[in-house]
Design a protein around this motif. Sequence first.
Motif, PDB file in Angstrom:
ATOM      1  N   GLN A 136      41.999  73.303  50.792  1.00 41.13           N
ATOM      2  CA  GLN A 136      41.515  71.939  50.619  1.00 41.13           C
ATOM      3  C   GLN A 136      40.672  71.514  51.816  1.00 41.13           C
ATOM      4  OE1 GLN A 136      41.951  69.673  48.134  1.00 41.13           O
ATOM      5  NE2 GLN A 136      43.170  70.985  46.804  1.00 41.13           N
ATOM      6  N   MET A 137      41.153  71.802  53.003  1.00 39.35           N
ATOM      7  CA  MET A 137      40.421  71.411  54.207  1.00 39.35           C
ATOM      8  C   MET A 137      39.101  72.166  54.325  1.00 39.35           C
ATOM      9  SD  MET A 137      42.157  69.055  55.725  1.00 39.35           S
ATOM     10  CE  MET A 137      42.408  68.512  54.027  1.00 39.35           C
ATOM     11  N   GLY A 138      39.134  73.443  53.955  1.00 37.53           N
ATOM     12  CA  GLY A 138      37.914  74.244  54.045  1.00 37.53           C
ATOM     13  C   GLY A 138      36.814  73.755  53.127  1.00 37.53           C
ATOM     14  N   ALA A 139      37.212  73.154  51.996  1.00 42.03           N
ATOM     15  CA  ALA A 139      36.216  72.620  51.060  1.00 42.03           C
ATOM     16  C   ALA A 139      35.575  71.352  51.592  1.00 42.03           C
ATOM     17  CB  ALA A 139      36.873  72.342  49.707  1.00 42.03           C
ATOM     18  N   ILE A 140      36.258  70.670  52.497  1.00 43.81           N
ATOM     19  CA  ILE A 140      35.753  69.403  53.031  1.00 43.81           C
ATOM     20  C   ILE A 140      35.139  69.579  54.406  1.00 43.81           C
ATOM     21  CG2 ILE A 140      36.401  67.034  53.659  1.00 43.81           C
ATOM     22  CD1 ILE A 140      38.756  67.306  51.710  1.00 43.81           C
ATOM     23  N   PHE A 141      35.819  70.336  55.263  1.00 46.68           N
ATOM     24  CA  PHE A 141      35.379  70.517  56.637  1.00 46.68           C
ATOM     25  C   PHE A 141      35.002  71.985  56.854  1.00 46.68           C
ATOM     26  CE2 PHE A 141      38.840  67.167  57.403  1.00 46.68           C
ATOM     27  CZ  PHE A 141      37.965  66.133  57.098  1.00 46.68           C
ATOM     28  N   PRO A 189      47.845  77.278  60.318  1.00 46.55           N
ATOM     29  CA  PRO A 189      46.454  76.940  60.643  1.00 46.55           C
ATOM     30  C   PRO A 189      46.367  75.711  61.548  1.00 46.55           C
ATOM     31  CG  PRO A 189      46.715  77.330  58.282  1.00 46.55           C
ATOM     32  CD  PRO A 189      48.088  77.232  58.856  1.00 46.55           C
ATOM     33  N   ILE A 190      45.448  75.766  62.504  1.00 48.39           N
ATOM     34  CA  ILE A 190      45.152  74.630  63.374  1.00 48.39           C
ATOM     35  C   ILE A 190      43.641  74.419  63.356  1.00 48.39           C
ATOM     36  CG2 ILE A 190      45.136  73.755  65.750  1.00 48.39           C
ATOM     37  CD1 ILE A 190      47.681  75.344  66.253  1.00 48.39           C
ATOM     38  N   LEU A 191      43.213  73.212  63.039  1.00 49.49           N
ATOM     39  CA  LEU A 191      41.800  72.883  62.969  1.00 49.49           C
ATOM     40  C   LEU A 191      41.441  71.980  64.143  1.00 49.49           C
ATOM     41  CD1 LEU A 191      41.421  72.074  59.145  1.00 49.49           C
ATOM     42  CD2 LEU A 191      41.508  74.291  60.305  1.00 49.49           C
ATOM     43  N   ILE A 192      40.378  72.345  64.857  1.00 46.26           N
ATOM     44  CA  ILE A 192      39.859  71.541  65.969  1.00 46.26           C
ATOM     45  C   ILE A 192      38.478  71.051  65.560  1.00 46.26           C
ATOM     46  CG2 ILE A 192      39.350  71.462  68.430  1.00 46.26           C
ATOM     47  CD1 ILE A 192      42.213  72.263  67.907  1.00 46.26           C
ATOM     48  N   THR A 193      38.257  69.748  65.581  1.00 46.40           N
ATOM     49  CA  THR A 193      36.973  69.237  65.121  1.00 46.40           C
ATOM     50  C   THR A 193      35.903  69.363  66.201  1.00 46.40           C
ATOM     51  OG1 THR A 193      37.289  66.941  65.836  1.00 46.40           O
ATOM     52  CG2 THR A 193      38.211  67.570  63.693  1.00 46.40           C
ATOM     53  N   ASP A 194      34.652  69.391  65.749  1.00 45.39           N
ATOM     54  CA  ASP A 194      33.532  69.521  66.676  1.00 45.39           C
ATOM     55  C   ASP A 194      33.462  68.350  67.646  1.00 45.39           C
ATOM     56  OD1 ASP A 194      32.974  67.941  64.436  1.00 45.39           O
ATOM     57  OD2 ASP A 194      30.819  68.242  64.597  1.00 45.39           O
TER      58      ASP A 194
END
Length: 389
Positions: A136-141, A189-194
């Motif tokens: 889901q996150m990959g489709a958005i971010f 998974p850990i996502l770090i935003t730009d």
Amino acid sequence: MDARFLDGRSARVRSATVEIVDQSLTIAVDGTTHVWPLAGLSVVRQGGEARLSHRTDRDARLVMAVDDWTRLSGAQGTVVERRGRGREVRLVMGLTAFAVSVAAFVFVGVPALSGPMARATPVSFEQRMGQNFDGQMGAIFPECAGEEGQAILAALGDRIAAQADTPFDVRVRAVQAPMLNAFALPGGPILITDDLIRDAKSPDELAAVVAHEVAHIEKRHVMQAVWRSLGVGLLLDAVVGGGTGAGQQAVILAGQATDLRYGRDAESEADARGQQLLHDLGLSSRGMASFFWRLGGEQEEGDQALTSATEFLSTHPDSTRRAKAARAAERTGAPALTAQEWATVQATCETGSDNPIDSLKRRFGLGGDDAAPDQGQQMRMHGQTGRRP
């Protein structure tokens, strides 16, 4: 006296003749006589009508003019009228008690149960849920395009996760998103935003954020937040019936994974454990305090406060307090990255990456090259960044 009689079993309204005999109300309807003792009679006066019912025949109703009922009952002496509100009062009291029970379960029971449920959740189940969330996150971010920077960031996550007591495969990556944030998903998974990478002032600040998120995974805080949110959704589904649906709620949670919030105790625990993970690696943990100081709007050592931390502060408890706690526990150590590695990580999202709005436009065939500035650009132009690591 003339009246109208409804037996409660059909919609038919029949004419009736009523009188009071021997402390009972007799109702003659189509050759049949109903006898209602006055002791169990309920009378509700509405407008110009008196509506009578009896506890022995709760569905039946007798309707007559108020004046007629007054003459009939007065002719037999005082008749005690039991206002027919008992059922309504009981209903209101029951609904109130139910509402209180629901509120207690949502705000006390669900949070109390979410911890044990998270610890009891099978690892394989959380991993599968994490894969769905990650999709889901990959489709958005979308992921940032800098492969070398992604590899360095992933390696940093691996080093920190190796010190943690967790069965999950922790995977750290940078993503394009119009917010300053970092968040862990179920299963690793850990996502770090730009925006967070851009606003971090040192590799030690970035390492502190990663360590904090690894600690959330180790302590099962992520799954605890999921169960808390999912439990509320299931409860609402039970209350309002179909329409929200447990399955739909799970999808909503996946789409809103960035909003899975932790309590004050969980954040404090992740702060302390994150610093300990850095200490175990021999890395400096001073980046955590400086990061929180700037989130709280404080200036320290010449740093300017982060562009805007409104969203972060709305989902996290008191950054200044956390900064003071982190400062008291911090230790010096080796830098998390070399100067060259840090420069590479900072450039990971700067070129060749799609911002999330343009990615969605292209995915669904919307807009063109002359489209308006993307949401992330607009937010940055107006200083509207900031969310929660």
